[in-house]
Design an enzyme around this catalytic site. Structure first.
Site, PDB file in Angstrom:
ATOM      1  N   ASP A   1       0.867  -1.178   0.000  1.00  9.72           N
ATOM      2  CA  ASP A   1       0.000   0.000   0.000  1.00  9.72           C
ATOM      3  C   ASP A   1       0.913   1.240   0.000  1.00  9.72           C
ATOM      4  OD1 ASP A   1      -2.237   1.725   0.586  1.00  9.72           O
ATOM      5  OD2 ASP A   1      -1.579   1.732   2.678  1.00  9.72           O
TER       6      ASP A   1
ATOM      7  N   ASP B   1      -0.419   5.093   0.811  1.00 12.31           N
ATOM      8  CA  ASP B   1      -0.816   6.074   1.834  1.00 12.31           C
ATOM      9  C   ASP B   1      -0.794   5.482   3.244  1.00 12.31           C
ATOM     10  OD1 ASP B   1      -1.190   7.944  -0.128  1.00 12.31           O
ATOM     11  OD2 ASP B   1      -3.372   7.775  -0.172  1.00 12.31           O
TER      12      ASP B   1
ATOM     13  N   ASP C   1      -2.033  -0.799   5.974  1.00 13.89           N
ATOM     14  CA  ASP C   1      -2.348  -0.181   7.263  1.00 13.89           C
ATOM     15  C   ASP C   1      -3.848  -0.070   7.541  1.00 13.89           C
ATOM     16  OD1 ASP C   1      -2.846   1.925   5.383  1.00 13.89           O
ATOM     17  OD2 ASP C   1      -2.641   3.399   6.982  1.00 13.89           O
TER      18      ASP C   1
HETATM   19 MG   LIG Z   1      -3.152   3.079   3.495  1.00 19.48          MG
END
Ligand SMILES: [Mg+2]
Length: 288
Positions: free
Chosen positions: A23, A25, A231
Protein backbone atom coordinates in the site's frame (compact mmCIF):
# COMPACT_ATOMS: atom_id res chain seq x y z
CA UNK A 1 5.39 -4.84 20.08
CA UNK A 2 3.49 -7.83 18.73
CA UNK A 3 6.52 -9.72 17.58
CA UNK A 4 5.92 -13.07 15.98
CA UNK A 5 8.60 -15.12 14.24
CA UNK A 6 7.56 -15.24 10.62
CA UNK A 7 8.88 -18.54 9.58
CA UNK A 8 9.52 -21.84 11.09
CA UNK A 9 12.63 -23.57 9.77
CA UNK A 10 10.63 -25.77 7.42
CA UNK A 11 8.86 -22.86 5.75
CA UNK A 12 12.13 -20.98 5.57
CA UNK A 13 13.75 -23.72 3.58
CA UNK A 14 11.09 -23.68 0.88
CA UNK A 15 10.86 -19.92 0.51
CA UNK A 16 11.50 -18.85 -3.04
CA UNK A 17 11.20 -15.77 -5.24
CA UNK A 18 9.92 -13.14 -2.89
CA UNK A 19 7.32 -10.70 -4.27
CA UNK A 20 6.30 -7.70 -2.13
CA UNK A 21 2.92 -5.99 -2.47
CA UNK A 22 2.58 -2.62 -0.78
CA UNK A 23 0.00 0.00 0.00
CA UNK A 24 1.17 3.62 -0.34
CA UNK A 25 -0.82 6.07 1.83
CA UNK A 26 0.07 5.65 5.50
CA UNK A 27 2.21 2.60 4.73
CA UNK A 28 5.17 3.18 2.40
CA UNK A 29 4.29 6.90 2.39
CA UNK A 30 4.08 8.94 5.58
CA UNK A 31 0.49 9.97 6.38
CA UNK A 32 1.25 13.68 6.66
CA UNK A 33 4.18 14.29 4.33
CA UNK A 34 3.73 11.50 1.74
CA UNK A 35 7.47 10.87 2.10
CA UNK A 36 9.10 7.42 1.88
CA UNK A 37 12.41 8.66 3.24
CA UNK A 38 12.28 6.49 6.35
CA UNK A 39 11.98 3.42 4.14
CA UNK A 40 15.04 4.18 2.00
CA UNK A 41 17.43 1.57 3.48
CA UNK A 42 14.86 -1.17 2.91
CA UNK A 43 14.04 0.11 -0.58
CA UNK A 44 17.73 0.04 -1.41
CA UNK A 45 18.04 -3.55 -0.21
CA UNK A 46 15.12 -4.85 -2.26
CA UNK A 47 16.51 -3.05 -5.31
CA UNK A 48 19.90 -4.71 -4.80
CA UNK A 49 18.22 -8.07 -4.46
CA UNK A 50 15.95 -7.47 -7.49
CA UNK A 51 12.86 -8.23 -5.44
CA UNK A 52 9.69 -7.12 -7.26
CA UNK A 53 7.84 -4.38 -5.38
CA UNK A 54 4.25 -4.14 -6.57
CA UNK A 55 2.42 -0.96 -5.55
CA UNK A 56 -1.22 -1.66 -4.70
CA UNK A 57 -2.90 1.60 -3.79
CA UNK A 58 -6.14 3.56 -3.82
CA UNK A 59 -4.18 6.19 -5.74
CA UNK A 60 -4.73 6.79 -9.45
CA UNK A 61 -2.57 5.51 -12.26
CA UNK A 62 -0.95 8.90 -12.79
CA UNK A 63 -0.21 9.34 -9.07
CA UNK A 64 1.35 5.87 -8.86
CA UNK A 65 3.41 6.53 -11.99
CA UNK A 66 4.71 9.64 -10.24
CA UNK A 67 5.84 7.57 -7.23
CA UNK A 68 7.20 4.74 -9.39
CA UNK A 69 9.44 7.28 -11.06
CA UNK A 70 10.60 8.64 -7.70
CA UNK A 71 11.23 5.09 -6.48
CA UNK A 72 12.89 3.91 -9.68
CA UNK A 73 10.27 1.15 -9.77
CA UNK A 74 9.52 -0.67 -13.03
CA UNK A 75 7.25 -3.44 -11.76
CA UNK A 76 3.51 -3.93 -12.36
CA UNK A 77 1.15 -1.87 -10.22
CA UNK A 78 -2.47 -1.83 -9.08
CA UNK A 79 -4.44 1.42 -9.02
CA UNK A 80 -7.61 2.68 -7.33
CA UNK A 81 -8.16 -0.11 -4.81
CA UNK A 82 -7.79 -2.91 -7.33
CA UNK A 83 -9.63 -1.20 -10.20
CA UNK A 84 -6.77 -1.48 -12.69
CA UNK A 85 -3.69 -3.65 -13.09
CA UNK A 86 -0.88 -2.18 -15.18
CA UNK A 87 1.76 -4.59 -16.43
CA UNK A 88 4.75 -3.10 -18.26
CA UNK A 89 5.09 -4.50 -21.78
CA UNK A 90 7.42 -7.52 -21.93
CA UNK A 91 7.60 -7.71 -18.13
CA UNK A 92 6.42 -11.30 -18.15
CA UNK A 93 7.74 -13.66 -20.78
CA UNK A 94 4.37 -15.35 -20.98
CA UNK A 95 1.53 -13.64 -22.75
CA UNK A 96 -0.83 -11.91 -20.39
CA UNK A 97 -4.21 -13.02 -21.51
CA UNK A 98 -7.24 -14.16 -19.71
CA UNK A 99 -10.78 -14.67 -20.91
CA UNK A 100 -11.97 -13.77 -17.45
CA UNK A 101 -10.81 -10.16 -17.57
CA UNK A 102 -11.06 -7.24 -19.90
CA UNK A 103 -7.57 -6.48 -21.05
CA UNK A 104 -6.27 -3.65 -23.20
CA UNK A 105 -2.92 -3.25 -24.88
CA UNK A 106 -1.43 0.19 -24.54
CA UNK A 107 1.98 1.40 -25.70
CA UNK A 108 3.68 0.79 -22.39
CA UNK A 109 1.32 -1.50 -20.49
CA UNK A 110 -1.07 -4.35 -20.72
CA UNK A 111 -4.01 -3.08 -18.67
CA UNK A 112 -6.44 -5.39 -16.92
CA UNK A 113 -9.62 -3.63 -15.83
CA UNK A 114 -11.44 -5.03 -12.83
CA UNK A 115 -13.08 -1.84 -11.60
CA UNK A 116 -16.36 -0.09 -12.28
CA UNK A 117 -16.71 2.69 -14.82
CA UNK A 118 -16.03 5.98 -13.12
CA UNK A 119 -19.14 7.52 -14.74
CA UNK A 120 -21.27 4.90 -13.01
CA UNK A 121 -19.71 5.72 -9.65
CA UNK A 122 -20.41 9.41 -10.19
CA UNK A 123 -24.05 8.59 -11.00
CA UNK A 124 -24.24 6.55 -7.80
CA UNK A 125 -22.97 9.55 -5.82
CA UNK A 126 -25.77 11.65 -7.32
CA UNK A 127 -28.31 9.01 -6.37
CA UNK A 128 -27.01 8.82 -2.82
CA UNK A 129 -27.44 12.58 -2.50
CA UNK A 130 -31.00 12.36 -3.81
CA UNK A 131 -31.63 9.70 -1.18
CA UNK A 132 -30.65 12.23 1.49
CA UNK A 133 -27.02 11.28 2.15
CA UNK A 134 -24.71 14.26 2.34
CA UNK A 135 -21.83 12.78 0.34
CA UNK A 136 -19.20 14.56 -1.67
CA UNK A 137 -16.66 12.84 -3.93
CA UNK A 138 -13.37 13.96 -5.45
CA UNK A 139 -15.38 14.50 -8.66
CA UNK A 140 -17.46 17.16 -6.85
CA UNK A 141 -14.42 18.97 -5.52
CA UNK A 142 -11.91 21.36 -6.99
CA UNK A 143 -8.22 20.51 -7.10
CA UNK A 144 -7.67 23.11 -4.36
CA UNK A 145 -10.29 21.46 -2.12
CA UNK A 146 -8.72 18.02 -2.64
CA UNK A 147 -5.33 19.52 -1.78
CA UNK A 148 -6.77 21.06 1.41
CA UNK A 149 -8.38 17.86 2.68
CA UNK A 150 -5.54 15.50 1.73
CA UNK A 151 -2.41 17.55 2.30
CA UNK A 152 -1.38 16.78 -1.29
CA UNK A 153 0.29 19.54 -3.28
CA UNK A 154 -1.86 21.18 -5.96
CA UNK A 155 -0.03 19.19 -8.67
CA UNK A 156 -0.54 15.92 -6.80
CA UNK A 157 -4.19 16.73 -6.02
CA UNK A 158 -4.75 17.24 -9.76
CA UNK A 159 -3.35 13.73 -10.32
CA UNK A 160 -5.60 12.35 -7.57
CA UNK A 161 -8.63 13.73 -9.40
CA UNK A 162 -7.80 11.78 -12.60
CA UNK A 163 -9.89 8.78 -11.67
CA UNK A 164 -10.95 5.71 -13.63
CA UNK A 165 -12.35 3.06 -11.27
CA UNK A 166 -12.94 4.32 -7.72
CA UNK A 167 -14.29 7.47 -6.07
CA UNK A 168 -13.01 8.70 -2.71
CA UNK A 169 -15.72 10.57 -0.84
CA UNK A 170 -16.66 12.35 2.35
CA UNK A 171 -19.82 11.82 4.33
CA UNK A 172 -21.13 14.74 6.34
CA UNK A 173 -23.22 12.93 8.91
CA UNK A 174 -23.21 10.94 12.11
CA UNK A 175 -21.24 7.71 12.47
CA UNK A 176 -24.37 5.79 13.36
CA UNK A 177 -25.77 6.64 9.91
CA UNK A 178 -22.85 4.92 8.15
CA UNK A 179 -24.37 1.40 8.07
CA UNK A 180 -27.45 2.84 6.30
CA UNK A 181 -25.19 4.63 3.79
CA UNK A 182 -23.23 1.44 3.15
CA UNK A 183 -26.49 -0.47 2.62
CA UNK A 184 -27.54 2.15 0.06
CA UNK A 185 -24.21 1.70 -1.74
CA UNK A 186 -24.69 -2.06 -1.75
CA UNK A 187 -28.24 -1.70 -3.11
CA UNK A 188 -26.69 -0.12 -6.22
CA UNK A 189 -24.53 -3.22 -6.80
CA UNK A 190 -21.46 -1.33 -5.61
CA UNK A 191 -19.08 -1.64 -2.67
CA UNK A 192 -17.43 0.68 -0.22
CA UNK A 193 -14.05 0.52 1.44
CA UNK A 194 -11.93 2.69 3.66
CA UNK A 195 -8.36 3.85 3.48
CA UNK A 196 -7.49 7.43 4.33
CA UNK A 197 -10.92 8.30 2.90
CA UNK A 198 -14.15 6.41 2.27
CA UNK A 199 -14.34 4.99 -1.25
CA UNK A 200 -17.13 3.76 -3.48
CA UNK A 201 -16.13 1.16 -6.06
CA UNK A 202 -17.37 -1.74 -8.16
CA UNK A 203 -16.70 -5.43 -7.79
CA UNK A 204 -12.98 -4.92 -7.37
CA UNK A 205 -10.63 -4.84 -4.44
CA UNK A 206 -6.91 -4.97 -3.82
CA UNK A 207 -7.08 -8.72 -3.22
CA UNK A 208 -8.71 -9.65 -6.53
CA UNK A 209 -6.09 -7.60 -8.35
CA UNK A 210 -3.19 -8.96 -6.29
CA UNK A 211 -4.40 -12.52 -6.98
CA UNK A 212 -4.20 -11.91 -10.74
CA UNK A 213 -0.57 -10.81 -10.44
CA UNK A 214 0.31 -13.60 -8.00
CA UNK A 215 -1.01 -16.06 -10.56
CA UNK A 216 1.10 -14.49 -13.32
CA UNK A 217 4.24 -14.50 -11.16
CA UNK A 218 3.65 -18.17 -10.34
CA UNK A 219 3.28 -19.06 -14.00
CA UNK A 220 6.47 -17.16 -14.73
CA UNK A 221 8.64 -18.12 -11.77
CA UNK A 222 7.17 -21.30 -10.36
CA UNK A 223 7.22 -21.21 -6.59
CA UNK A 224 6.98 -17.75 -5.03
CA UNK A 225 6.61 -16.27 -1.56
CA UNK A 226 4.39 -13.24 -1.16
CA UNK A 227 4.56 -10.49 1.43
CA UNK A 228 2.05 -7.62 1.64
CA UNK A 229 2.21 -4.51 3.79
CA UNK A 230 -0.72 -2.23 4.52
CA UNK A 231 -2.35 -0.18 7.26
CA UNK A 232 -6.11 0.09 6.65
CA UNK A 233 -9.31 -1.81 5.98
CA UNK A 234 -8.94 -1.45 2.21
CA UNK A 235 -5.74 -3.51 2.47
CA UNK A 236 -7.50 -6.52 4.02
CA UNK A 237 -8.37 -8.28 0.71
CA UNK A 238 -4.71 -7.91 -0.38
CA UNK A 239 -3.39 -9.10 2.99
CA UNK A 240 -5.63 -12.16 2.78
CA UNK A 241 -4.11 -13.23 -0.53
CA UNK A 242 -0.45 -13.42 0.53
CA UNK A 243 1.74 -15.77 2.52
CA UNK A 244 2.91 -13.07 4.93
CA UNK A 245 0.45 -10.25 5.74
CA UNK A 246 1.83 -7.26 7.67
CA UNK A 247 0.27 -4.06 8.98
CA UNK A 248 2.15 -1.03 10.23
CA UNK A 249 0.97 1.46 12.84
CA UNK A 250 -1.35 4.20 11.58
CA UNK A 251 -0.57 7.88 12.08
CA UNK A 252 -2.26 7.81 15.50
CA UNK A 253 0.38 5.28 16.59
CA UNK A 254 -2.06 2.35 16.74
CA UNK A 255 -2.57 -0.68 14.55
CA UNK A 256 -6.03 -0.81 12.98
CA UNK A 257 -7.76 -3.09 15.47
CA UNK A 258 -10.51 -3.92 12.98
CA UNK A 259 -8.02 -5.93 10.90
CA UNK A 260 -7.99 -9.55 11.93
CA UNK A 261 -6.33 -12.10 9.64
CA UNK A 262 -4.64 -15.40 10.40
CA UNK A 263 -0.83 -15.01 10.51
CA UNK A 264 -1.12 -11.22 10.57
CA UNK A 265 2.06 -9.54 11.78
CA UNK A 266 1.56 -6.18 13.48
CA UNK A 267 4.87 -4.50 12.80
CA UNK A 268 6.20 -1.90 15.19
CA UNK A 269 6.68 1.55 13.67
CA UNK A 270 4.33 3.97 11.96
CA UNK A 271 4.01 4.11 8.16
CA UNK A 272 7.34 3.98 6.28
CA UNK A 273 9.29 3.34 9.47
CA UNK A 274 7.31 0.18 10.14
CA UNK A 275 7.48 -0.68 6.45
CA UNK A 276 11.29 -0.61 6.50
CA UNK A 277 11.39 -2.61 9.72
CA UNK A 278 9.14 -5.30 8.22
CA UNK A 279 11.11 -5.59 4.99
CA UNK A 280 14.53 -5.61 6.65
CA UNK A 281 13.45 -8.15 9.22
CA UNK A 282 11.78 -10.32 6.62
CA UNK A 283 14.75 -10.35 4.26
CA UNK A 284 17.18 -10.71 7.17
CA UNK A 285 15.32 -13.68 8.57
CA UNK A 286 14.80 -15.38 5.27
CA UNK A 287 18.23 -14.79 3.74
CA UNK A 288 16.48 -14.16 0.42
MG1 LIG B 1 -3.15 3.08 3.50
Amino acid sequence: MDYQPWFSGSILSIMKNLIIFTDLDGTLLDYDTYSFEKALPALQLIREKHIPLVICSSKTRIEIEHYRKKLGNSHPFISENGGGIFIPKNYFNLRVESLEFREEQEDTYTVIRLGARYDDLRKAMEQLRSEGFNVRGFGDMTVKEISDVSGLSIAEAAMAKERDFDEPFFFDGENHELPRLFEAVKAKGLKHTQGRFLHILGNSDKGRAAAVLIDLYKKELGEITTLAIGDSLNDVPMLEKVDCPVIVRKHDGEHDERISIANLVKEDGTGPEGWARAVLRFIGETKN
